[in-house]
Every structure is written in structure tokens, then in C-alpha cells.
Design a protein around this motif. Sequence first.
Motif, PDB file in Angstrom:
ATOM      1  N   ALA A  69      53.121   1.904  71.515  1.00  0.00           N
ATOM      2  CA  ALA A  69      54.009   2.648  70.613  1.00  0.00           C
ATOM      3  C   ALA A  69      53.770   4.148  70.696  1.00  0.00           C
ATOM      4  O   ALA A  69      54.700   4.942  70.537  1.00  0.00           O
ATOM      5  N   LYS A  70      52.541   4.539  70.935  1.00  0.00           N
ATOM      6  CA  LYS A  70      52.162   5.949  70.745  1.00  0.00           C
ATOM      7  C   LYS A  70      52.298   6.742  72.040  1.00  0.00           C
ATOM      8  O   LYS A  70      53.255   7.475  72.209  1.00  0.00           O
ATOM      9  N   ALA A  71      51.337   6.595  72.959  1.00  0.00           N
ATOM     10  CA  ALA A  71      51.364   7.408  74.177  1.00  0.00           C
ATOM     11  C   ALA A  71      52.595   7.108  75.036  1.00  0.00           C
ATOM     12  O   ALA A  71      53.118   7.989  75.717  1.00  0.00           O
ATOM     13  N   TYR A  72      53.068   5.871  75.024  1.00  0.00           N
ATOM     14  CA  TYR A  72      54.222   5.492  75.853  1.00  0.00           C
ATOM     15  C   TYR A  72      55.548   5.658  75.103  1.00  0.00           C
ATOM     16  O   TYR A  72      56.613   5.433  75.690  1.00  0.00           O
ATOM     17  N   GLY A  73      55.490   5.985  73.827  1.00  0.00           N
ATOM     18  CA  GLY A  73      56.721   6.218  73.067  1.00  0.00           C
ATOM     19  C   GLY A  73      57.584   4.986  72.894  1.00  0.00           C
ATOM     20  O   GLY A  73      58.811   5.068  72.886  1.00  0.00           O
ATOM     21  N   LEU A  74      56.964   3.812  72.736  1.00  0.00           N
ATOM     22  CA  LEU A  74      57.731   2.564  72.645  1.00  0.00           C
ATOM     23  C   LEU A  74      57.633   1.915  71.256  1.00  0.00           C
ATOM     24  O   LEU A  74      57.755   0.692  71.134  1.00  0.00           O
ATOM     25  N   ALA A  75      57.469   2.740  70.213  1.00  0.00           N
ATOM     26  CA  ALA A  75      57.298   2.161  68.866  1.00  0.00           C
ATOM     27  C   ALA A  75      58.490   1.298  68.474  1.00  0.00           C
ATOM     28  O   ALA A  75      58.331   0.244  67.861  1.00  0.00           O
ATOM     29  N   GLY A  76      59.703   1.731  68.835  1.00  0.00           N
ATOM     30  CA  GLY A  76      60.891   0.969  68.460  1.00  0.00           C
ATOM     31  C   GLY A  76      61.070  -0.304  69.274  1.00  0.00           C
ATOM     32  O   GLY A  76      61.797  -1.217  68.878  1.00  0.00           O
ATOM     33  N   ILE A  77      60.408  -0.371  70.414  1.00  0.00           N
ATOM     34  CA  ILE A  77      60.503  -1.538  71.309  1.00  0.00           C
ATOM     35  C   ILE A  77      59.582  -2.660  70.848  1.00  0.00           C
ATOM     36  O   ILE A  77      59.892  -3.825  71.022  1.00  0.00           O
ATOM     37  N   ARG A  78      58.441  -2.295  70.255  1.00  0.00           N
ATOM     38  CA  ARG A  78      57.430  -3.218  69.726  1.00  0.00           C
ATOM     39  C   ARG A  78      56.675  -3.923  70.857  1.00  0.00           C
ATOM     40  O   ARG A  78      57.098  -4.983  71.333  1.00  0.00           O
ATOM     41  N   ALA A  79      55.593  -3.355  71.293  1.00  0.00           N
ATOM     42  CA  ALA A  79      54.770  -3.997  72.327  1.00  0.00           C
ATOM     43  C   ALA A  79      53.317  -3.557  72.177  1.00  0.00           C
ATOM     44  O   ALA A  79      53.038  -2.363  72.013  1.00  0.00           O
ATOM     45  N   GLY A  80      52.429  -4.535  72.243  1.00  0.00           N
ATOM     46  CA  GLY A  80      51.001  -4.253  72.170  1.00  0.00           C
ATOM     47  C   GLY A  80      50.237  -5.358  72.876  1.00  0.00           C
ATOM     48  O   GLY A  80      50.839  -6.339  73.338  1.00  0.00           O
ATOM     49  N   VAL A  81      48.934  -5.184  72.986  1.00  0.00           N
ATOM     50  CA  VAL A  81      48.101  -6.242  73.566  1.00  0.00           C
ATOM     51  C   VAL A  81      46.798  -6.354  72.775  1.00  0.00           C
ATOM     52  O   VAL A  81      46.334  -5.379  72.178  1.00  0.00           O
ATOM     53  N   VAL A  82      46.237  -7.565  72.811  1.00  0.00           N
ATOM     54  CA  VAL A  82      44.860  -7.750  72.363  1.00  0.00           C
ATOM     55  C   VAL A  82      44.074  -8.140  73.602  1.00  0.00           C
ATOM     56  O   VAL A  82      44.498  -9.013  74.379  1.00  0.00           O
ATOM     57  N   ILE A  83      42.950  -7.452  73.814  1.00  0.00           N
ATOM     58  CA  ILE A  83      42.121  -7.669  74.999  1.00  0.00           C
ATOM     59  C   ILE A  83      40.809  -8.316  74.542  1.00  0.00           C
ATOM     60  O   ILE A  83      40.232  -7.895  73.538  1.00  0.00           O
ATOM     61  N   GLY A  84      40.368  -9.323  75.265  1.00  0.00           N
ATOM     62  CA  GLY A  84      39.116  -9.963  74.875  1.00  0.00           C
ATOM     63  C   GLY A  84      38.672 -10.990  75.884  1.00  0.00           C
ATOM     64  O   GLY A  84      39.233 -11.123  76.981  1.00  0.00           O
ATOM     65  N   ASP A  85      37.673 -11.741  75.478  1.00  0.00           N
ATOM     66  CA  ASP A  85      37.136 -12.809  76.310  1.00  0.00           C
ATOM     67  C   ASP A  85      38.197 -13.918  76.442  1.00  0.00           C
ATOM     68  O   ASP A  85      38.768 -14.346  75.430  1.00  0.00           O
ATOM     69  N   PRO A  86      38.501 -14.377  77.664  1.00  0.00           N
ATOM     70  CA  PRO A  86      39.588 -15.352  77.845  1.00  0.00           C
ATOM     71  C   PRO A  86      39.435 -16.603  76.978  1.00  0.00           C
ATOM     72  O   PRO A  86      40.416 -17.093  76.421  1.00  0.00           O
ATOM     73  N   THR A  87      38.225 -17.100  76.819  1.00  0.00           N
ATOM     74  CA  THR A  87      38.052 -18.303  75.994  1.00  0.00           C
ATOM     75  C   THR A  87      38.314 -17.994  74.525  1.00  0.00           C
ATOM     76  O   THR A  87      38.991 -18.747  73.816  1.00  0.00           O
ATOM     77  N   ALA A  88      37.802 -16.864  74.065  1.00  0.00           N
ATOM     78  CA  ALA A  88      38.019 -16.490  72.657  1.00  0.00           C
ATOM     79  C   ALA A  88      39.506 -16.236  72.397  1.00  0.00           C
ATOM     80  O   ALA A  88      40.021 -16.528  71.313  1.00  0.00           O
TER      81      ALA A  88
END
Length: 348
Positions: free
Chosen positions: A205-224
Amino acid sequence: MTHEYEKVLTPSSGLRLHLNENTAGCSPKVIEALQRLTRQDIAFYPDYDDVVAACATRLGVTPEQIVLTNGLDEGILALTVAALRDRDASVPEAVVVVPAFDMYASTAAGVGARVVEVPMGADFAFPATRILEAIGPRTRLLFLTSPNNPTGLVIPTRDIIQIAQQAPHVSVLVDEAYADFAEVTLVGDAAIRALPNVFVGRTFAKAYGLAGIRAGVVIGDPTALARLRRVVPPFSVNAGAVAALIAGLNDVDYYRWYLDQVRSSRSLLYTALAKAGVRYWPSEANFVLAHFGERARAVVDGLAARGVHVRDKSRDPACPGCIRITTGVVEHTEVCIRALEEVLCAEA
Ligand SMILES: Cc1ncc(COP(=O)(O)O)c(C=O)c1O
């Protein structure tokens, strides 16, 4: 305490420096990608392989280490549900370090947790010891933000590692919504990778200017992350967002240009605030928190009357008299500074 999300007013015109949005807009390549969408692209359920691969490449992780979400808000919701769902008769607890992004407390309370607030130390120092003291057997979730909103301050990585190691039963979400603007990130950190209870949230949303598009990720351990995948709906990110995100991720020049604008804007605002004798906290995000004391409301209103919208943070814990100002495109920051000088002059 209800912990309800307080909707922020949307001004009908003027310069929006109150929600930490990208003041330049998204990359023009994003608009071109949206215009290339076909009727079939809209008619079919989206496939996420390419966009997840693009996110993974950009962030330097593998696709298995990523869950794509409808904005980071959905990532916060998904992790909250995943962390709180297996419960015994007792009420689970979520620890929030305040001042913080409102969504943590409202989501955790909405899902049925008791919210335990831990105040930051003097001058917004990170309260590592107090967080550890607040964590008990019922604690399931800890929300951290680095760089923090509204202060712009970064949490020392060693503190996050210490907390996560000492509380392996707690899911720790490190919200890095503003990390694009900072010098540090936990993504790719070897010590963090060894801690399956640490999840890093990112937004486009912030650096890429896509707040209106709605996109994010959660990064973590694949099993968790498997626990989150069970919670996020299978098609939660729409076909337009997929096309837009791939185009935005590919336009690296535009992204770098915007980061430069934010860095220059922060410096310009620091200089203007220092000249006016206004205290501020050096920020690693795309906003600056400044202390106007008793003048805060008059400054917010005076700026709004001149078409510049900033966020009064006076009611946030430990923030009386503080205003948060988004630092985006330099030209916009210059408009804000001129308006601020007028308001302060009229107030004197
Ligand atoms: C700290 C923090 N996390 C998450 C978000 C929400 O991100 P998104 O727009 O991707 O839902 C914001 C938005 O302002 C934020 O400040």
C-alpha cells in the motif's frame, strides 16, 4: 475498553498527508496492466503462482515462505484467528505495545481475546523487559511494528529475537508496513528464520502506492504459515490486484524514485520543524511525528483550512500534543511546510 477501529474522515479535496499513503500515486505501469485485463481475466478465479513468485523474488524469500493477503489488514486478521483459534476455556491474550496501529487491538478484541497493552518507555523506547513481564501462559499473540506507527522508530532486532526465543508459545507479528523506507528489515535475517513463531507482515500500500488495490503478504516459516493458509480465503486477492501488483513490483525504477522522494521529504520537514522549534522524532518511515503541544489541534485545523490534511495523534497513548505528517513527494512536502509556516506565524 472496546478497542473499536475509529474510521478516519476522508477529506473531499486537498493534500492527504494523514494516512501515510503514497502521495505520487502508483506506478503508471500499474494502470497499463489494469487496462490490459481481458473479460476472461475478470470472469475467471485468479491464479496466484506468478504474483507470489514475483513477491518472493522481490523480498528475497521462497514462495513457500509467503502468504498473499488482501492488504496487510487481512494478514493481521488471519494471524490473529490462527493464533487464537485453538483454545481451552480461558480467554486468550494478545499483547499490544502502545501507541500502535489501531487494527491490532480491534482485531484481537473482535476475535475474542483480552488485549494487554504495554506502554513504550520514555521517549518511545522499546519496552522489551515489560513485554516479557506481560507475557503469560494465556498469551497467544504479540503485535510489534517496525518502523513503528506513529513514531517511525525501528525496534532493535536483538530485542525481537530475545522475546521470540523466551516466549515460543506466542506468535509474534512484526508489522513491517513501512520497512521499504527503512534501512533494516527482518526479512532474510538468519536468526529470525530460525524462529518459527515470528511472522513478518508487509504491505504494498505504501511504497508501491497500491493502498486502493489491497495487497500484502505475511512472511514466515512454511510449516507455521500452514495455520494461516487455512484461514485466508482461497481467492481473497482479486484479479485486478494480481495484475497491478505484478506490474508494480516490476517497476523498480519507480519504486526507487519514490523512496528517494520520501528520504528528501523527511529531511526537508526535519529542517522546517527544527527552524520552528518543534520537536520531532527522526523517522525510518514515510511520516514524521512532531510535538506541537497545546497548539496541536489549532495546527491540524489551520493546515486543513489550507487544504493540507495531517493526523492529530494527541489522543494516542504517550502522544499528547503530537501530529503525524506523511512525507511523500517533495513538492507535496513543500506545500505542507509553507502552510505550516503560515499557521505557526498566525498562532504566534
Ligand atoms: C502499521 C500498519 N500496518 C498495516 C497497515 C495496513 O496495511 P494494508 O493497507 O495493506 O491493509 C497500516 C496502514 O496504515 C499500518 O500503518
